[in-house]
Structure formats: C-alpha cells, structure tokens
Design a protein around this motif. Sequence first.
Motif, PDB file in Angstrom:
ATOM      1  N   GLU A  40       0.875  -1.256   0.045  1.00  0.00           N
ATOM      2  CA  GLU A  40      -0.019   0.029   0.108  1.00  0.00           C
ATOM      3  C   GLU A  40       0.842   1.336  -0.142  1.00  0.00           C
ATOM      4  OE1 GLU A  40      -4.341   0.867   0.042  1.00  0.00           O
ATOM      5  OE2 GLU A  40      -3.262  -0.944  -0.022  1.00  0.00           O
ATOM      6  N   LEU A  41       0.489   2.114  -0.826  1.00  0.00           N
ATOM      7  CA  LEU A  41       1.418   3.490  -0.802  1.00  0.00           C
ATOM      8  C   LEU A  41       0.596   4.637  -0.833  1.00  0.00           C
ATOM      9  CD1 LEU A  41       3.926   4.838  -2.194  1.00  0.00           C
ATOM     10  CD2 LEU A  41       2.673   4.739  -4.519  1.00  0.00           C
ATOM     11  N   ALA A  42       0.926   5.664   0.235  1.00  0.00           N
ATOM     12  CA  ALA A  42       0.197   6.767   0.225  1.00  0.00           C
ATOM     13  C   ALA A  42       0.653   7.912  -0.441  1.00  0.00           C
ATOM     14  CB  ALA A  42       0.238   7.230   1.728  1.00  0.00           C
ATOM     15  N   PHE A  43      -0.182   8.863  -0.679  1.00  0.00           N
ATOM     16  CA  PHE A  43       0.137  10.076  -1.445  1.00  0.00           C
ATOM     17  C   PHE A  43       0.473   9.994  -2.772  1.00  0.00           C
ATOM     18  CE2 PHE A  43       1.760  10.153   3.060  1.00  0.00           C
ATOM     19  CZ  PHE A  43       1.014  11.290   3.557  1.00  0.00           C
ATOM     20  N   THR A  44      -0.299   9.307  -3.401  1.00  0.00           N
ATOM     21  CA  THR A  44      -0.268   9.084  -4.819  1.00  0.00           C
ATOM     22  C   THR A  44      -1.735   8.992  -5.517  1.00  0.00           C
ATOM     23  OG1 THR A  44       0.253   7.598  -6.884  1.00  0.00           O
ATOM     24  CG2 THR A  44      -0.540   6.660  -4.828  1.00  0.00           C
ATOM     25  N   LYS A  45      -1.729   9.618  -6.679  1.00  0.00           N
ATOM     26  CA  LYS A  45      -3.172  10.032  -7.436  1.00  0.00           C
ATOM     27  C   LYS A  45      -2.705   9.405  -8.865  1.00  0.00           C
ATOM     28  CE  LYS A  45      -5.395  13.933  -5.482  1.00  0.00           C
ATOM     29  NZ  LYS A  45      -6.056  15.238  -5.812  1.00  0.00           N
ATOM     30  N   ASP A  46      -1.616   8.684  -9.234  1.00  0.00           N
ATOM     31  CA  ASP A  46      -1.279   8.156 -10.413  1.00  0.00           C
ATOM     32  C   ASP A  46      -0.878   6.760 -10.263  1.00  0.00           C
ATOM     33  OD1 ASP A  46      -0.190   7.543 -12.817  1.00  0.00           O
ATOM     34  OD2 ASP A  46       1.196   9.248 -12.731  1.00  0.00           O
ATOM     35  N   LEU A  47      -1.742   5.886 -10.983  1.00  0.00           N
ATOM     36  CA  LEU A  47      -1.805   4.638 -11.185  1.00  0.00           C
ATOM     37  C   LEU A  47      -0.432   4.084 -11.506  1.00  0.00           C
ATOM     38  CD1 LEU A  47      -3.506   1.768 -10.667  1.00  0.00           C
ATOM     39  CD2 LEU A  47      -3.983   2.037 -13.170  1.00  0.00           C
ATOM     40  N   GLU A  48       0.205   4.824 -12.366  1.00  0.00           N
ATOM     41  CA  GLU A  48       1.758   4.406 -12.710  1.00  0.00           C
ATOM     42  C   GLU A  48       2.683   4.122 -11.824  1.00  0.00           C
ATOM     43  OE1 GLU A  48       4.554   3.147 -15.178  1.00  0.00           O
ATOM     44  OE2 GLU A  48       2.527   3.588 -15.579  1.00  0.00           O
ATOM     45  N   ASP A  49       2.426   4.798 -10.647  1.00  0.00           N
ATOM     46  CA  ASP A  49       3.296   4.628  -9.233  1.00  0.00           C
ATOM     47  C   ASP A  49       2.953   3.210  -8.723  1.00  0.00           C
ATOM     48  OD1 ASP A  49       4.119   7.137  -9.200  1.00  0.00           O
ATOM     49  OD2 ASP A  49       2.605   7.802  -7.740  1.00  0.00           O
TER      50      ASP A  49
ATOM     51  N   ARG B 297      -7.197   3.848  -4.550  1.00  0.00           N
ATOM     52  CA  ARG B 297      -8.357   3.874  -3.581  1.00  0.00           C
ATOM     53  C   ARG B 297      -9.025   5.110  -3.762  1.00  0.00           C
ATOM     54  NH1 ARG B 297      -6.616  -1.500  -4.209  1.00  0.00           N
ATOM     55  NH2 ARG B 297      -5.259  -1.992  -2.617  1.00  0.00           N
ATOM     56  N   GLU B 298     -10.423   4.903  -3.584  1.00  0.00           N
ATOM     57  CA  GLU B 298     -11.277   6.131  -3.802  1.00  0.00           C
ATOM     58  C   GLU B 298     -11.240   6.926  -2.350  1.00  0.00           C
ATOM     59  OE1 GLU B 298     -12.658   8.817  -5.022  1.00  0.00           O
ATOM     60  OE2 GLU B 298     -13.218   7.565  -6.432  1.00  0.00           O
ATOM     61  N   GLU B 299     -10.481   8.002  -2.193  1.00  0.00           N
ATOM     62  CA  GLU B 299     -10.219   8.633  -1.226  1.00  0.00           C
ATOM     63  C   GLU B 299     -11.310   9.727  -1.071  1.00  0.00           C
ATOM     64  OE1 GLU B 299      -8.455  11.691  -3.894  1.00  0.00           O
ATOM     65  OE2 GLU B 299      -8.551   9.434  -3.679  1.00  0.00           O
ATOM     66  N   ARG B 300     -12.125   9.892  -2.093  1.00  0.00           N
ATOM     67  CA  ARG B 300     -12.988  11.377  -2.133  1.00  0.00           C
ATOM     68  C   ARG B 300     -14.493  10.698  -1.381  1.00  0.00           C
ATOM     69  NH1 ARG B 300     -12.165  12.172  -8.287  1.00  0.00           N
ATOM     70  NH2 ARG B 300     -12.513   9.849  -8.076  1.00  0.00           N
ATOM     71  N   LEU B 301     -14.687  11.236  -0.335  1.00  0.00           N
ATOM     72  CA  LEU B 301     -16.012  10.822   0.271  1.00  0.00           C
ATOM     73  C   LEU B 301     -17.212  11.002  -0.625  1.00  0.00           C
ATOM     74  CD1 LEU B 301     -17.640   9.808   2.931  1.00  0.00           C
ATOM     75  CD2 LEU B 301     -17.602  12.015   3.799  1.00  0.00           C
ATOM     76  N   GLU B 302     -17.350  12.332  -1.222  1.00  0.00           N
ATOM     77  CA  GLU B 302     -18.386  12.661  -2.163  1.00  0.00           C
ATOM     78  C   GLU B 302     -18.473  11.776  -3.330  1.00  0.00           C
ATOM     79  OE1 GLU B 302     -14.852  14.999  -3.688  1.00  0.00           O
ATOM     80  OE2 GLU B 302     -15.453  14.352  -1.678  1.00  0.00           O
ATOM     81  N   VAL B 303     -17.561  10.855  -3.560  1.00  0.00           N
ATOM     82  CA  VAL B 303     -17.640   9.974  -4.668  1.00  0.00           C
ATOM     83  C   VAL B 303     -18.129   8.636  -4.210  1.00  0.00           C
ATOM     84  CG1 VAL B 303     -16.467   8.761  -6.495  1.00  0.00           C
ATOM     85  CG2 VAL B 303     -15.785  11.387  -6.084  1.00  0.00           C
ATOM     86  N   LEU B 304     -17.385   8.217  -2.932  1.00  0.00           N
ATOM     87  CA  LEU B 304     -17.396   6.688  -2.468  1.00  0.00           C
ATOM     88  C   LEU B 304     -18.865   6.878  -1.710  1.00  0.00           C
ATOM     89  CD1 LEU B 304     -16.063   4.186  -1.702  1.00  0.00           C
ATOM     90  CD2 LEU B 304     -15.132   5.227   0.293  1.00  0.00           C
TER      91      LEU B 304
END
Length: 248
Positions: free
Chosen positions: A34-43, A179-186
Amino acid sequence: ASSLSKVYTLGPTFRAEKADSSRHLCEFHMLEGELAFTKDLEDILTILESSFKAVVRHVLEKGLPDLHQAMEEGAENQEEYLSKVVEQDFIRLPFHEAIAVLEKSGEKFQFVPRVDSNLKAEHEKFLVKHCGGTPVFVTDFPAAVKPFYSRENQDERNTVAAVDMLVSGMGELAGGSLREERLEVLEPRLQKLGMAEQYDWYLDLRRFGSVPHGGFGVGFERLVAHILRMHSVYDVTPFPRGLGDCVL
C-alpha cells in the motif's frame, strides 16, 4: 500507509467466492503493498514491475540450482524466459484496447470478450501471448467489474484506476488499484450498491481524514508457480486447501 507512506504484508488470505480451478485455493498467501500520497496509477505499476523483477533477479542470481532441481525438464528454457523478463518493459494496455485486441483476434473463445464483463483466464493468457510473452498491465477497468473502493476515473467509459498484471501461462498474477479517497464519490457509490450502512465504518476513514493512496496484491503461490513454469498452484503448496477439500 497513511502514517508510514509505504507498507506491505505477506500473510494467509481466505477466498470468499467459490472458485475451483488450478489457479485458485481457498487459503493462500498474499503479498500486499500500500502506497500513500499518490494519485497516479503508474506509481503502483512501477512498484509492481520493479518488485517482480527483483524477485526474478534473485532467483537467477541465487536460486538456479533450485530452479533446475524443481523442474524435471525445460529449466534451460525457463531460465532464458526469466532472463528476458527482467530486461523487458512491461506492457500497459487499457481495458477497452484489450477487448478490441481480443475481438479482432479471430480466436474462438469459450467466453466472448465483452466491454461490460471482466476478463477470463483464456483472455488473459491470449493477451500475454499476443504481446510476445511480455507481462502485461491491463488498466482502467469498468467500475462494475472492480471493487467499490477503486478510484473512479470519471471518464465517459465509467472506468476506475485499477490494474491486473498478466503473465505467460498463468494469466492474472497480481491486481491493484488507486483507492477512492473522495467521500463525495465513495458514499453515493456505496448507497447505489446498498452497502452504505454496512460500510459506514469505512466511510468514517474518509470523513475524518484520508489521503490519496493505492495498493496491490500478489498471489504468492501463483508467483512461485509462474517462476517454476507450473500451471497449478496446487503443485507449489505443501498442504493445499481448495474448494471441497475439507468436507465435514
């Protein structure tokens, strides 16, 4: 991961669905990262690829005698294959392009490939063969075929930032997603699935602070089987527990 940024675990995992094949056990081992602080699937893909290559390199450098002992025949060919894998860049293939490849192949599949359905084992193996045996990352799956926590891409195809890693002879070896971190989406997504009340504790993780993050899981027995070019995870498990093996 939110506190340590990068974490992993290797431990027993218990399969919920009734999957009965040479690739499935009811109890197996999963290497999860698990990796925190990423919005890029490439990571996630980069870590998956480099981790897989690190394991293969270690086998080539330290474990060739064991490889030859475990394989009664074909060890030289497998050694050549593994040597090529560590030098190749793994292929990235969006799901809709993978479906197009399957549809145009002329191959007669048992299950017809569809844009609204997940890939089957026969599709996965064909895609790797089509790409010359190089491992393939299939990305950006339809939201309907991936877990609710996969991060939505919010595109016209209604896809999520998820990935399956496919390898020769085995098909899927690893899977992961942002992972979906946005409450308004999840929250609306869980409500639509009728799971909001059941997973209210999960929503609390978003309500009271979260960061963009992602992760993956590698089936350990599949990894060993792939390195040894064995087609069944039962052959690399000392005490395999499969569907119906423990009848009460």
